[in-house]
Design a protein around this motif. Structure first.
Motif, short mmCIF file in Angstrom:
data_model
loop_
_atom_site.label_atom_id
_atom_site.label_comp_id
_atom_site.label_asym_id
_atom_site.label_seq_id
_atom_site.Cartn_x
_atom_site.Cartn_y
_atom_site.Cartn_z
N GLY A 14 40.92 46.29 32.34
CA GLY A 14 41.45 46.37 30.98
C GLY A 14 41.66 44.99 30.38
N PRO A 15 42.65 44.85 29.50
CA PRO A 15 42.90 43.56 28.85
C PRO A 15 43.17 42.43 29.84
CG PRO A 15 44.10 45.31 27.73
CD PRO A 15 43.53 45.91 28.97
N GLU A 16 43.82 42.78 30.97
CA GLU A 16 44.14 41.76 31.97
C GLU A 16 42.86 41.19 32.59
OE1 GLU A 16 47.57 44.62 31.66
OE2 GLU A 16 45.40 44.82 31.90
N SER A 17 41.93 42.08 32.97
CA SER A 17 40.68 41.59 33.57
C SER A 17 39.80 40.90 32.53
CB SER A 17 39.92 42.73 34.25
OG SER A 17 39.61 43.76 33.34
N ASP A 18 39.89 41.36 31.28
CA ASP A 18 39.14 40.68 30.22
C ASP A 18 39.62 39.24 30.06
OD1 ASP A 18 37.76 43.03 29.75
OD2 ASP A 18 38.96 43.61 28.01
N ALA A 19 40.94 39.07 30.09
CA ALA A 19 41.50 37.72 29.97
C ALA A 19 41.15 36.87 31.18
CB ALA A 19 43.02 37.80 29.80
N MET A 20 41.25 37.45 32.37
CA MET A 20 40.96 36.69 33.58
C MET A 20 39.47 36.33 33.66
SD MET A 20 41.76 35.06 36.22
CE MET A 20 43.53 35.33 36.14
N GLN A 21 38.62 37.17 33.10
CA GLN A 21 37.19 36.86 33.13
C GLN A 21 36.91 35.56 32.40
OE1 GLN A 21 34.62 38.78 34.81
NE2 GLN A 21 33.80 36.72 34.50
N GLN A 22 37.66 35.29 31.35
CA GLN A 22 37.47 34.04 30.62
C GLN A 22 37.90 32.83 31.47
OE1 GLN A 22 35.80 34.06 27.73
NE2 GLN A 22 35.69 36.27 28.19
N VAL A 23 38.97 33.01 32.24
CA VAL A 23 39.41 31.95 33.16
C VAL A 23 38.34 31.71 34.23
CG1 VAL A 23 41.20 31.21 34.77
CG2 VAL A 23 41.82 32.56 32.75
N VAL A 24 37.84 32.81 34.77
CA VAL A 24 36.81 32.73 35.81
C VAL A 24 35.55 32.06 35.26
CG1 VAL A 24 35.21 34.13 37.19
CG2 VAL A 24 37.66 34.65 37.19
N ASN A 25 35.17 32.42 34.04
CA ASN A 25 33.97 31.80 33.43
C ASN A 25 34.15 30.29 33.32
OD1 ASN A 25 32.85 34.33 33.18
ND2 ASN A 25 33.29 34.52 30.99
N TYR A 26 35.32 29.88 32.88
CA TYR A 26 35.59 28.44 32.76
C TYR A 26 35.50 27.76 34.11
CZ TYR A 26 37.94 24.05 31.70
OH TYR A 26 38.23 22.72 31.57
N SER A 40 34.01 35.99 41.36
CA SER A 40 33.66 37.20 40.62
C SER A 40 34.82 38.19 40.74
CB SER A 40 32.36 37.83 41.13
OG SER A 40 32.49 38.18 42.50
N LEU A 41 34.96 39.04 39.73
CA LEU A 41 36.05 40.02 39.70
C LEU A 41 35.58 41.36 40.25
CD1 LEU A 41 37.73 39.43 36.20
CD2 LEU A 41 38.28 38.38 38.41
N LEU A 42 36.49 42.03 40.93
CA LEU A 42 36.26 43.39 41.42
C LEU A 42 37.36 44.27 40.86
CD1 LEU A 42 34.93 45.51 43.31
CD2 LEU A 42 36.44 44.68 45.13
N THR A 43 36.99 45.27 40.07
CA THR A 43 38.00 46.17 39.49
C THR A 43 37.76 47.59 39.97
OG1 THR A 43 36.65 46.59 37.52
CG2 THR A 43 38.19 44.74 37.42
N PHE A 44 38.87 48.35 40.01
CA PHE A 44 38.81 49.78 40.31
C PHE A 44 39.35 50.52 39.09
CE2 PHE A 44 40.19 47.82 44.50
CZ PHE A 44 38.91 47.75 45.03
N SER A 45 39.18 51.82 39.06
CA SER A 45 39.75 52.60 37.96
C SER A 45 41.27 52.53 38.03
CB SER A 45 39.30 54.06 38.04
OG SER A 45 39.86 54.69 39.19
N ARG A 46 41.93 52.57 36.89
CA ARG A 46 43.39 52.47 36.85
C ARG A 46 44.05 53.59 37.66
NH1 ARG A 46 46.17 49.72 32.40
NH2 ARG A 46 44.74 48.26 31.43
N GLU A 47 43.49 54.79 37.57
CA GLU A 47 44.12 55.95 38.21
C GLU A 47 44.22 55.80 39.73
OE1 GLU A 47 41.67 56.09 36.01
OE2 GLU A 47 42.78 56.84 34.26
N SER A 48 43.21 55.18 40.32
CA SER A 48 43.18 55.08 41.79
C SER A 48 43.28 53.63 42.27
CB SER A 48 41.90 55.71 42.31
OG SER A 48 40.75 55.07 41.77
#
Length: 418
Positions: A14-26, A40-48
């Motif tokens: 969500g918004p948190e990973s979107d923001a962190m992706q910019q940090v990672v890109n930098y 690189s980021l690894l995300t799971f669905s929020r529900e699980s």
């Protein structure tokens, strides 16, 4: 060409990973490129999400080098994490507000970099409070009602100076049932559904009265005078009808809706509500009349929890991971994260973003001066749930304060013996 070390970091989607992706890109384009370390980021669905990450950690998996942790789950993950040593421990302490560092610590050691913070504000209607502070007729009514229901003829004061008697008096004055000239139906709105997050809000009252979960010997102790006062406050406000009858089904969203509709004068609510309540499109009735301040006294206090990242004990690239985690404590990384939607607990960064986020200076101030962390132990979630089970019964008069707190005490003691 030198080999590149590939790091994987679990992150909330969500918004948190979107923001962190910019940090990672930098990082990947600058320092990471020169060091030969790519993230690189690894995300799971929020529900699980938490179940999947927990299963991965319990399996001693090395798939992820950097884990995602929360204050209330840190104790459950700590056996799978590496405590931070110097210099990273000092970098974290120097970059983030102390209460947020505490929220990522366990038994005196720092295990996580705090990246997103949640606290609570007192939200109130500025227009209505200003009228009360300047209208003599309203002030007379306020004093009469406070004497009748609070036991003391109070004078209205700015919310920064309130204690819980003031809060109770304000709740009564702005409830139309008691004051027919009140433009709001209710003086406040309480979040009373049986949920752990609602207990995090109630804990503000407990701490404000000088209480906590544990006594000086480190033993759980909830059947105390402070807890009784805090429980009685909610119970009295509900029994008096200063909050909607169906508050027993309220959490974040429902409380916001009552406030947005102009039906309540104030509420204690998560800081995440601010951009919603002050947005003209989402809150057209009240958006330009929303005030915030710290939680009332006698000891102003706000719950603090954070979401952050930690080093997986089973990572095959610990040295590289520590370099990236160190980068996350720099002002550059924190600034990028904040500018892209993150909410890092850095006093310098939060105060510097006041123009775009007017609530951030209050957030930094309240964390710094009034923030507390109940616990980061493995029992934190269980304690919250046991308290929710009993306090919701106390607030609605289904069980006495004394019996409810006694039962909560026994249930938590049993939980911690398992």
């Amino acid at each position: 060409m030198a080999a590149v070390t590939q790091l994987t970091m679990v992150y909330w989607p969500g918004p948190e990973s979107d923001a962190m992706q910019q940090v990672v890109n930098y990082w990947n384009n600058t320092e990471g490129a020169s060091l030969g370390i790519k993230v690189s980021l690894l995300t799971f669905s929020r529900e699980s999400f938490w179940d999947k990450e927990a299963a991965m950690m319990k399996a001693h998996s090395s798939i992820a080098d950097i884990a995602y942790v929360a204050t209330y789950s840190l104790g459950s993950f700590v056996n799978y994490l590496v405590p931070f040593e110097e210099p990273l421990a000092s970098e974290i302490s120097n970059s983030f507000i102390p209460s947020s560092v505490n929220s990522m610590s366990y038994n005196g050691k720092i295990y996580g970099v705090p990246l997103d913070v949640s606290i609570q504000f007192l939200f109130y209607r500025k227009d209505l409070l200003n009228k009360l502070l300047t209208d003599k007729a309203w002030q007379e009514t306020y004093s009469e009602l406070s004497k009748k229901y609070v036991g003391e003829a109070l004078l209205p004061k700015p919310p920064q100076d309130w204690n819980w008697k003031d809060y109770e008096a304000m709740s009564i004055f702005f409830t139309n049932k008691y004051n027919h000239s009140s433009p709001t139906e209710y003086g406040n709105v309480l979040q009373m559904e049986n949920l752990i997050y609602n207990i995090m809000i109630w804990d503000d009252v407990l701490w404000s009265y000088g209480g906590s979960w544990f006594n000086k010997n480190g033993q759980f102790d909830i059947n105390t005078p402070s807890a009784r006062e805090a429980a009685l406050l909610y119970k009295n406000l509900y029994q008096l009808g200063t909050t909607p009858l169906d508050s027993t089904s309220y959490e974040f969203g429902e409380a916001n809706q009552i406030f947005q509709a102009g039906k309540a004068f104030m509420m204690i609510q998560w800081n995440a509500a601010y951009p919603i309540l002050t947005d003209k499109q989402q809150s057209p009735l009240i958006w330009n009349n929303v005030g915030i301040t710290h939680i009332p006294g006698p000891i102003p206090s706000t719950h603090v929890h954070t979401l952050g990242v930690a080093l997986n004990k089973y990572s095959l690239h610990k040295e590289a991971a520590l370099k990236f985690l160190s980068f996350l404590t720099t002002e550059k990384a924190i600034q990028i994260y904040a500018e892209n939607g993150g909410m890092p607990p850095s006093e310098v960064v939060l105060e510097g973003m006041a123009d775009s986020h007017p609530e951030y200076p209050e957030l930094a101030n309240d964390m710094k001066n009034y923030g507390f962390v109940e616990s980061t132990s493995e029992y934190t979630m269980g304690i919250l749930q046991e308290l929710a089970n009993e306090l919701t019964g106390i607030w609605t008069n289904q069980i006495s304060v004394e019996n409810g707190l006694q039962k909560a005490q026994k249930d938590v003691e049993f939980l911690m013996q398992q």
